[in-house]
Motif scaffolding. Sequence first.
Motif, PDB file in Angstrom:
ATOM      1  N   ASN A  40      -3.687  55.257  11.558  1.00 35.74           N
ATOM      2  CA  ASN A  40      -2.392  54.990  11.720  1.00 35.74           C
ATOM      3  C   ASN A  40      -2.687  53.473  11.387  1.00 35.74           C
ATOM      4  OD1 ASN A  40      -0.726  56.989  11.434  1.00 35.74           O
ATOM      5  ND2 ASN A  40      -0.879  57.706  13.896  1.00 35.74           N
ATOM      6  N   ILE A  41      -2.076  53.046  10.323  1.00 32.55           N
ATOM      7  CA  ILE A  41      -1.882  51.111   9.989  1.00 32.55           C
ATOM      8  C   ILE A  41      -0.431  51.126   9.994  1.00 32.55           C
ATOM      9  CG2 ILE A  41      -2.897  51.412   7.821  1.00 32.55           C
ATOM     10  CD1 ILE A  41      -5.161  48.862   8.320  1.00 32.55           C
ATOM     11  N   LEU A  42       0.061  49.426  10.576  1.00 33.67           N
ATOM     12  CA  LEU A  42       1.170  48.761   9.781  1.00 33.67           C
ATOM     13  C   LEU A  42       0.492  47.905   8.620  1.00 33.67           C
ATOM     14  CD1 LEU A  42       2.763  47.991  13.521  1.00 33.67           C
ATOM     15  CD2 LEU A  42       3.400  50.009  12.113  1.00 33.67           C
ATOM     16  N   LEU A  43       2.248  47.652   8.335  1.00 39.22           N
ATOM     17  CA  LEU A  43       2.261  47.129   6.796  1.00 39.22           C
ATOM     18  C   LEU A  43       3.117  45.765   6.837  1.00 39.22           C
ATOM     19  CD1 LEU A  43       1.235  45.234   3.717  1.00 39.22           C
ATOM     20  CD2 LEU A  43       1.945  47.558   2.804  1.00 39.22           C
ATOM     21  N   VAL A  44       2.963  44.801   6.868  1.00 38.29           N
ATOM     22  CA  VAL A  44       4.722  44.605   6.698  1.00 38.29           C
ATOM     23  C   VAL A  44       3.997  43.246   5.482  1.00 38.29           C
ATOM     24  CG1 VAL A  44       5.669  41.905   7.079  1.00 38.29           C
ATOM     25  CG2 VAL A  44       4.453  43.639   9.017  1.00 38.29           C
ATOM     26  N   PRO A  45       4.679  43.638   3.821  1.00 41.82           N
ATOM     27  CA  PRO A  45       4.597  43.655   2.814  1.00 41.82           C
ATOM     28  C   PRO A  45       5.138  42.056   1.967  1.00 41.82           C
ATOM     29  CG  PRO A  45       5.882  44.983   2.944  1.00 41.82           C
ATOM     30  CD  PRO A  45       6.175  44.994   3.839  1.00 41.82           C
ATOM     31  N   LEU A  46       3.831  41.596   1.218  1.00 40.44           N
ATOM     32  CA  LEU A  46       4.096  40.211   1.013  1.00 40.44           C
ATOM     33  C   LEU A  46       5.939  40.122   0.538  1.00 40.44           C
ATOM     34  CD1 LEU A  46       3.828  37.372  -0.336  1.00 40.44           C
ATOM     35  CD2 LEU A  46       2.653  38.418  -2.163  1.00 40.44           C
ATOM     36  N   ASP A  47       6.379  41.508  -0.096  1.00 42.41           N
ATOM     37  CA  ASP A  47       7.783  42.408  -0.556  1.00 42.41           C
ATOM     38  C   ASP A  47       7.870  43.420  -1.171  1.00 42.41           C
ATOM     39  OD1 ASP A  47       7.024  42.457  -3.130  1.00 42.41           O
ATOM     40  OD2 ASP A  47       7.016  39.813  -3.701  1.00 42.41           O
ATOM     41  N   GLY A  48       9.067  43.975  -1.668  1.00 48.37           N
ATOM     42  CA  GLY A  48       9.227  45.265  -1.270  1.00 48.37           C
ATOM     43  C   GLY A  48       8.332  45.910  -2.991  1.00 48.37           C
ATOM     44  N   ARG A  49       8.276  45.164  -3.468  1.00 50.63           N
ATOM     45  CA  ARG A  49       7.561  45.392  -5.317  1.00 50.63           C
ATOM     46  C   ARG A  49       6.520  46.017  -5.155  1.00 50.63           C
ATOM     47  NH1 ARG A  49       5.655  40.655  -8.088  1.00 50.63           N
ATOM     48  NH2 ARG A  49       4.719  40.740  -5.759  1.00 50.63           N
ATOM     49  N   PRO A  50       6.409  47.787  -5.674  1.00 48.81           N
ATOM     50  CA  PRO A  50       5.587  48.115  -5.263  1.00 48.81           C
ATOM     51  C   PRO A  50       3.977  48.384  -5.351  1.00 48.81           C
ATOM     52  CG  PRO A  50       7.027  49.525  -7.168  1.00 48.81           C
ATOM     53  CD  PRO A  50       7.458  48.131  -6.708  1.00 48.81           C
ATOM     54  N   PRO A  51       3.634  46.674  -6.174  1.00 55.96           N
ATOM     55  CA  PRO A  51       2.400  46.896  -5.999  1.00 55.96           C
ATOM     56  C   PRO A  51       2.360  46.207  -4.620  1.00 55.96           C
ATOM     57  CG  PRO A  51       2.411  45.677  -8.255  1.00 55.96           C
ATOM     58  CD  PRO A  51       4.297  45.915  -7.683  1.00 55.96           C
ATOM     59  N   CYS A  52       3.203  45.184  -4.009  1.00 56.35           N
ATOM     60  CA  CYS A  52       2.489  44.573  -2.407  1.00 56.35           C
ATOM     61  C   CYS A  52       3.158  45.558  -1.813  1.00 56.35           C
ATOM     62  CB  CYS A  52       3.593  43.603  -2.260  1.00 56.35           C
ATOM     63  SG  CYS A  52       3.323  42.782  -3.058  1.00 56.35           S
TER      64      CYS A  52
END
Length: 556
Positions: A40-52
């Motif tokens: 399990n790992i958390l991700l706060v993405p750069l933005d909501g776009r699929p690549p990120c």
Amino acid sequence: MKKIMFLPLLLCFFCALWHAGLSQNTAAGTPVPSRQLNKNILLVPLDGRPPCKQFVIDSGAIAGFNVTTPPSELQDYYSAPGDTAGMRKWLQENTPHNQAALISIDQLLYGGLLAAREKEATPAQQDDLVNFLRQLHADNPAVPLLAFSILPRQTPQDTIDGYQERKDLLAYSRLKGRQAAGLSIDEQELSRLESAISPESKEKYLAHFQENEELNKKLIALVKEGVLSKLVLGQDDGEEYSIPNIEKAHLKDYITSENLPTEKVILTHGADEIALTMLAAFQNEQTGFCPQIYLAYNHNKTPETVMPYMAIDNQETAREKIALIGGKETDNRENADYILYLSANDYEKDTVSSRRANVQELKNLTAEGQNIALVDLSKHFTAQETLLPLLLDSDYTLNTLTAYAGWNTASNAIGTAIASASLYTSAQQTAQSREEAMSIAASNIKFLHNRILEDYFYLKEDIDTINHTLKKAGYQNTADLDLEHNWRWANHMLQKSMQKHLAAYKQTRAVKNPAHFHTPQGDFTLWVSDLTIELSFPWPRTFEIYLESTPYIVAQ
């Protein structure tokens, strides 16, 4: 007459038998079980776009990662920033239950990449974020906090209005960049630009870089304190000489002065692919795996070619991403974990004439049992400059590819291919059984088709047609669609065209050919018996799509 007609009928009969036999063999295979996600790992993405976001989730699954992202109501949506307070609360609540947290500083402070390009953060707001990260680490000392922050691009903020002034600021940035690098410049032109640009716009433009530099110095200090386990600083849409490079040089000097290990604070080119490369690096650190990567090129001009929106050439970009994931470049092709085959064609430089030879080279390497991560770049973003159509025509078994990427800038594509290929090869090294090795390969095939369908069929073929159709109907700004009037129509065009591509694509021998795999746990063969896709525009613009494929895979 009857004898003349008999031969074609007989041929048709045997062809039908052959296809039926192939179908029976495929159907008789064992369906490959889904990959078990036990990390399990958390991700706060750069933005909501699929690549990120989605790329990280899908690639993480190859290596058994369950990548958890914040609820959609906290996420940014195009020009609407994310809920930074809600995002921080979500991190506090979920970090204790995960092995690590991948954190976009731009999302936590500004609400996403687009918001970071326009919004300002006061010193007090920066300090508030720094204190939050300190507390998050104090509450979860055993959970690595892996952060990344993006340097502003040199394009002026949208709040600086006026075509000529924006053009002058870009010219000013390039001259100042050359000047900082110790190169001779046209001093009169620099003086003219400084007089032409309003003091308010110039101050706003330069303050953006100064603010970001101060923020990144505070983050570097957190690495020294031990709050952040790793920090990656990315450069978005760079050029060789510009004001962002001045900030980058300052940060490089600061890192050196703080005596920080190179693997703790990393400067890299790119933005969207950084979370994915950091996940691959984390996987390699956890397993002690150092992928040995052999670099191969489609043309002798490719290594030193600088692609659009890049500040460095292809070879330097590849080496930078290899270092970022904790890999090593090797000169020993036979013992490499995989070959990064970097194709970057430009019809103006007549590199496309070697494509058929490149395809044969890829076939030969595959026949030798080599793992191949193919980066399929195009200087003009056209299908005619890529290798994929020739691979399809030659019946090359696509499912044997370890990775494929041809999306957007060279740093995005190279970083994506290297990271996903490393997650795959690392997972296969540690698989506990032949069945697990099959499920790893199946997860990789899913991500492989995601990339081919979007990077080639959409971005090299459909996007221009959709944009042209919208513009003919009077919608000039395809980067900001009106959701009430043309987003549904644009989605209909997207789905109709891509489903048509898919219907032909999945019937090619390149897709249907059995793929043979050689793993430490044993050899096996996989077939893709069918392939479906789900897709839409995730944001009200045509620049990127959400695409998830579902390949139906059986094994022998």
